[in-house]
Scaffold this active site. Structure first.
Site, PDB file in Angstrom:
ATOM      1  N   GLY A   9       2.326   3.924   2.148  1.00 37.91           N
ATOM      2  CA  GLY A   9       1.273   3.554   3.088  1.00 37.91           C
ATOM      3  C   GLY A   9       1.037   2.060   3.018  1.00 37.91           C
ATOM      4  O   GLY A   9       1.929   1.301   2.618  1.00 37.91           O
ATOM      5  N   SER A  10      -0.157   1.655   3.358  1.00 37.03           N
ATOM      6  CA  SER A  10      -0.424   0.215   3.448  1.00 37.03           C
ATOM      7  C   SER A  10      -0.601  -0.423   2.066  1.00 37.03           C
ATOM      8  O   SER A  10      -0.950   0.252   1.087  1.00 37.03           O
ATOM      9  CB  SER A  10      -1.692  -0.007   4.276  1.00 37.03           C
ATOM     10  OG  SER A  10      -2.791   0.536   3.583  1.00 37.03           O
ATOM     11  N   THR A  11      -0.405  -1.721   2.021  1.00 34.33           N
ATOM     12  CA  THR A  11      -0.569  -2.459   0.768  1.00 34.33           C
ATOM     13  C   THR A  11      -1.999  -2.328   0.255  1.00 34.33           C
ATOM     14  O   THR A  11      -2.241  -2.124  -0.934  1.00 34.33           O
ATOM     15  CB  THR A  11      -0.201  -3.941   0.998  1.00 34.33           C
ATOM     16  OG1 THR A  11       1.185  -3.988   1.350  1.00 34.33           O
ATOM     17  CG2 THR A  11      -0.432  -4.782  -0.253  1.00 34.33           C
ATOM     18  N   GLU A  68       5.297   2.600  -2.190  1.00 34.49           N
ATOM     19  CA  GLU A  68       6.100   2.085  -1.063  1.00 34.49           C
ATOM     20  C   GLU A  68       5.102   1.587  -0.029  1.00 34.49           C
ATOM     21  O   GLU A  68       4.452   2.389   0.644  1.00 34.49           O
ATOM     22  CB  GLU A  68       6.965   3.199  -0.465  1.00 34.49           C
ATOM     23  CG  GLU A  68       8.040   3.729  -1.392  1.00 34.49           C
ATOM     24  CD  GLU A  68       9.211   2.767  -1.571  1.00 34.49           C
ATOM     25  OE1 GLU A  68       9.199   1.671  -0.970  1.00 34.49           O
ATOM     26  OE2 GLU A  68      10.122   3.105  -2.333  1.00 34.49           O
ATOM     27  N   THR A  99      -4.217   0.098   0.674  1.00 34.55           N
ATOM     28  CA  THR A  99      -4.475   1.392   0.034  1.00 34.55           C
ATOM     29  C   THR A  99      -3.707   1.481  -1.282  1.00 34.55           C
ATOM     30  O   THR A  99      -4.213   2.014  -2.273  1.00 34.55           O
ATOM     31  CB  THR A  99      -4.097   2.556   0.972  1.00 34.55           C
ATOM     32  OG1 THR A  99      -4.753   2.367   2.224  1.00 34.55           O
ATOM     33  CG2 THR A  99      -4.508   3.889   0.399  1.00 34.55           C
ATOM     34  N   GLY A 100      -2.505   0.933  -1.311  1.00 32.51           N
ATOM     35  CA  GLY A 100      -1.716   0.926  -2.547  1.00 32.51           C
ATOM     36  C   GLY A 100      -2.460   0.226  -3.673  1.00 32.51           C
ATOM     37  O   GLY A 100      -2.448   0.673  -4.827  1.00 32.51           O
ATOM     38  N   CYS A 131       8.169   1.151   8.411  1.00 32.13           N
ATOM     39  CA  CYS A 131       7.877   0.180   7.351  1.00 32.13           C
ATOM     40  C   CYS A 131       8.962  -0.882   7.265  1.00 32.13           C
ATOM     41  O   CYS A 131       8.681  -2.068   7.266  1.00 32.13           O
ATOM     42  CB  CYS A 131       7.725   0.900   6.022  1.00 32.13           C
ATOM     43  SG  CYS A 131       9.105   1.968   5.618  1.00 32.13           S
TER      44      CYS A 131
HETATM   45  P1  NAD Z   1      -2.731   3.913   4.974  1.00 33.00           P
HETATM   46  O1  NAD Z   1      -2.622   3.169   3.696  1.00 33.00           O
HETATM   47  O2  NAD Z   1      -3.872   3.635   5.857  1.00 33.00           O
HETATM   48  O3  NAD Z   1      -2.788   5.476   4.697  1.00 33.00           O
HETATM   49  C1  NAD Z   1      -1.772   6.135   3.955  1.00 33.00           C
HETATM   50  C2  NAD Z   1      -2.356   7.348   3.265  1.00 33.00           C
HETATM   51  O4  NAD Z   1      -3.287   6.949   2.264  1.00 33.00           O
HETATM   52  C3  NAD Z   1      -3.096   8.309   4.172  1.00 33.00           C
HETATM   53  O5  NAD Z   1      -2.703   9.617   3.819  1.00 33.00           O
HETATM   54  C4  NAD Z   1      -4.547   8.068   3.820  1.00 33.00           C
HETATM   55  O6  NAD Z   1      -5.379   9.170   4.019  1.00 33.00           O
HETATM   56  C5  NAD Z   1      -4.450   7.751   2.350  1.00 33.00           C
HETATM   57  N1  NAD Z   1      -5.568   6.998   1.794  1.00 33.00           N
HETATM   58  C6  NAD Z   1      -6.434   6.165   2.428  1.00 33.00           C
HETATM   59  N2  NAD Z   1      -7.300   5.627   1.544  1.00 33.00           N
HETATM   60  C7  NAD Z   1      -6.964   6.121   0.323  1.00 33.00           C
HETATM   61  C8  NAD Z   1      -7.461   5.908  -1.004  1.00 33.00           C
HETATM   62  N3  NAD Z   1      -8.476   5.093  -1.246  1.00 33.00           N
HETATM   63  N4  NAD Z   1      -6.862   6.553  -2.020  1.00 33.00           N
HETATM   64  C9  NAD Z   1      -5.799   7.351  -1.798  1.00 33.00           C
HETATM   65  N5  NAD Z   1      -5.291   7.596  -0.566  1.00 33.00           N
HETATM   66  C10 NAD Z   1      -5.866   6.981   0.472  1.00 33.00           C
HETATM   67  O7  NAD Z   1      -1.338   3.667   5.723  1.00 33.00           O
HETATM   68  P2  NAD Z   1      -0.900   4.169   7.172  1.00 33.00           P
HETATM   69  O8  NAD Z   1      -1.652   3.383   8.185  1.00 33.00           O
HETATM   70  O9  NAD Z   1      -0.921   5.654   7.225  1.00 33.00           O
HETATM   71  O10 NAD Z   1       0.633   3.737   7.200  1.00 33.00           O
HETATM   72  C11 NAD Z   1       1.076   2.517   7.684  1.00 33.00           C
HETATM   73  C12 NAD Z   1       1.460   1.601   6.538  1.00 33.00           C
HETATM   74  O11 NAD Z   1       2.378   2.255   5.675  1.00 33.00           O
HETATM   75  C13 NAD Z   1       2.168   0.352   7.001  1.00 33.00           C
HETATM   76  O12 NAD Z   1       1.693  -0.764   6.292  1.00 33.00           O
HETATM   77  C14 NAD Z   1       3.619   0.605   6.632  1.00 33.00           C
HETATM   78  O13 NAD Z   1       4.372  -0.563   6.445  1.00 33.00           O
HETATM   79  C15 NAD Z   1       3.481   1.410   5.395  1.00 33.00           C
HETATM   80  N6  NAD Z   1       4.684   2.209   5.154  1.00 33.00           N
HETATM   81  C16 NAD Z   1       5.490   1.890   4.102  1.00 33.00           C
HETATM   82  C17 NAD Z   1       6.658   2.601   3.884  1.00 33.00           C
HETATM   83  C18 NAD Z   1       7.589   2.259   2.749  1.00 33.00           C
HETATM   84  O14 NAD Z   1       8.488   3.041   2.452  1.00 33.00           O
HETATM   85  N7  NAD Z   1       7.418   1.143   2.081  1.00 33.00           N
HETATM   86  C19 NAD Z   1       6.983   3.661   4.733  1.00 33.00           C
HETATM   87  C20 NAD Z   1       6.132   3.958   5.796  1.00 33.00           C
HETATM   88  C21 NAD Z   1       4.976   3.234   5.981  1.00 33.00           C
END
Ligand code: NAD
Length: 479
Positions: free
Chosen positions: A231-233, A253, A235-236, A287
């Protein structure tokens, strides 16, 4: 926790698959097709009490699952791949309706096919105990043993495929999995899990739909040993902080903003289609898509023209219409990000070669393929992850300068170099700060080849043997 483990129903039709996972009408969260606004189904919402129960089940199930041999678990993965293939059309339709991506092109059918492919690849890898020392001083052997319960959290862009990237290696290595899908695409992942659970032992894979708060609870949970997050940096980073208390192992990731460099000896016409799909795969919601294109001044105009020609040939529309290869943005928030970045670029004097004019009367979050020329490297459309169908094309004159630009951001997921002289392209590739640098292609992932980001694109690797090791614990026995 019964909706995910349907065994008796035939899940090879869309109607049956949806019925197996959706909550009754009006209950759960309504999921709509981002192309039409039509209701797809209702995602059951899970609570923290459900999470506790699921993790307890996963811990219990892990004992028997972890005790199975690699060959036995691999056989399960192959049967799971068979089940995915049998239900492929139903899964693709569900994915297309909920995520918005078309059935054809590098989209829904491709994604479902990749799920089966990843399961089979993970079943095939051999991971043997490694004899490190065997001499008069004694013997030391390194093996990889299960971590325990893996918590997985995913995004909405490739919901099924990214779930499989988390599930397949985790199961292969003897872990059980509790997965929380994105709140934007829960049905796709519940559908996939329902199909997989036709063949997997009970409790080995559980999917709980919910929002970020449920994800945070999974991250902090004491019963989870390892977390795989895509997911996003931002949230990571939150996950990393929260995982510190229990010292969970992490694979992160995260976001990227991949640069592609077109060298002076590239042939713009020959590479245009590859560059286009490197950028616009999944309508740019990928991503590791090409998100900033740097073109040498000697090729600039030709490259721009060639890309416009390709863009005009690619139909965008409702996912379930067979002719389309580009779809809508998955959600309004992403549509707004792309629109505002393009408007900012326009206001800053950049030239819109095509697109940039969404039809406000059309239902759905459609944003046309947008190519933006004569744009500065520090424009937000270049410097930020747009995650949609808008590509800035930046002109450069000097190689050192463009390498600095490519490396100038805090993220480093993928990158690419385009040129005819392979030695020259490889020399440039070696200087780029990214987990993967592709040459004359972009974003092509392979289950045999490790994939991961550097800098704020995360850490840890997925895929291949490295991916298996990252969902296991190294265990040395010495005597
Ligand atoms: P996001 O971080 O908003 O959400 C991802 C997940 O995290 C969702 O399931 C969400 O419910 C969960 N989440 C939100 N807050 C949380 C918390 N505090 N604790 C734990 N989980 C939480 O990301 P998104 O908008 O769904 O995805 C888009 C992003 O993901 C882009 O930045 C994209 O580049 C990245 N991405 C990376 C890869 C990779 O392999 N590196 C692959 C696909 C997407």
């Amino acid at each position: 926790m019964t909706t995910e483990t349907t065994t008796a129903t035939d899940l090879t039709t869309f109607e049956n698959l949806l019925a197996a996972i959706t909550a009754p009408e009006g209950q759960g969260v309504q999921m709509k097709d981002p192309a039409t606004g039509a209701v797809v189904g209702y995602a059951p919402q899970r609570t923290e009490a459900d999470l506790d129960a699921a993790i307890a089940t996963a811990r219990q199930a892990q004992r028997a699952w972890g005790a199975k041999s690699h060959a036995e678990r691999s056989a399960y993965l192959n049967r799971a791949a068979d089940a995915v293939e049998a239900a492929a059309e139903a899964l693709a339709e569900l994915l297309s309706r909920e995520q918005g991506k078309p059935l054809n092109g590098l989209n829904a059918r491709f994604e479902v096919g990749a799920c089966a492919g990843w399961l089979r690849a993970n079943a095939r890898f051999e991971i043997e105990p490694q004899v490190l020392v065997d001499d008069e001083s004694g013997k030391a052997v390194l093996e990889y043993v299960p971590v325990g319960v893996v918590g997985a959290i995913g995004p909405w862009n490739w919901p099924m495929m990214i779930s499989i990237w988390q599930i397949a290696p985790s199961l292969r290595m003897g872990n059980t999995v509790v997965l929380k899908p994105s709140e934007y695409t829960p049905l796709s992942v519940l559908g996939l899990a329902a199909v997989l659970n036709q063949v997997l032992p009970e409790g080995v894979l559980q999917v709980l739909a919910g929002d970020g708060a449920l994800g945070a609870a999974l991250t902090a949970h004491e019963g989870v040993d390892k977390l795989m997050f895509t997911g996003s940096t931002q949230t990571g980073q939150a996950i990393m902080r929260s995982a510190a208390d229990t010292l969970k192992r992490l694979t992160l990731e995260l976001g990227g903003n991949d640069a592609g460099i077109v060298l002076p000896d590239a042939d713009p016409e020959a590479i245009a289609e590859g560059v286009f799909w490197g950028a616009f795969i999944n309508t740019g919601q990928t991503c590791a898509a090409l998100k900033r294109l740097y073109v040498h001044e000697s090729q600039y105009d030709q490259m721009c023209e060639a890309l416009v020609d390709v863009a005009k040939k690619m139909p965008m529309g409702v996912g379930t219409d067979e002719e389309n290869v580009l779809g809508p943005l998955q959600n309004k928030a992403q549509f707004d990000i792309v629109s505002s970045l393009v408007e900012e670029a326009r206001a800053g004097g950049a030239r819109i070669l095509t697109g940039g004019d969404p039809d406000e009367d059309q239902p759905g979050y459609f944003y046309p393929v947008t190519l933006v020329a004569d744009i500065d490297n520090d424009n937000p459309l270049v410097a930020q992850e747009q995650f949609g169908p808008a590509l800035p094309i930046v002109k450069y004159t000097d190689l050192d300068q463009v390498i600095d630009w490519a490396n100038g951001l805090e993220v480093g997921l993928g990158s690419s170099v385009w040129g005819t002289d392979l030695d020259e392209a490889r020399a440039v590739a070696a200087r780029l700060e990214a987990g993967t640098t592709w040459i004359n292609k972009h974003g092509a992932v392979d289950p045999r080849v490790p994939f991961g980001g550097v800098k704020k694109s995360g850490y840890g690797l997925e895929f291949g043997l490295e991916g298996l090791k990252s969902v296991a614990l190294p265990k040395v026995t010495s005597w």
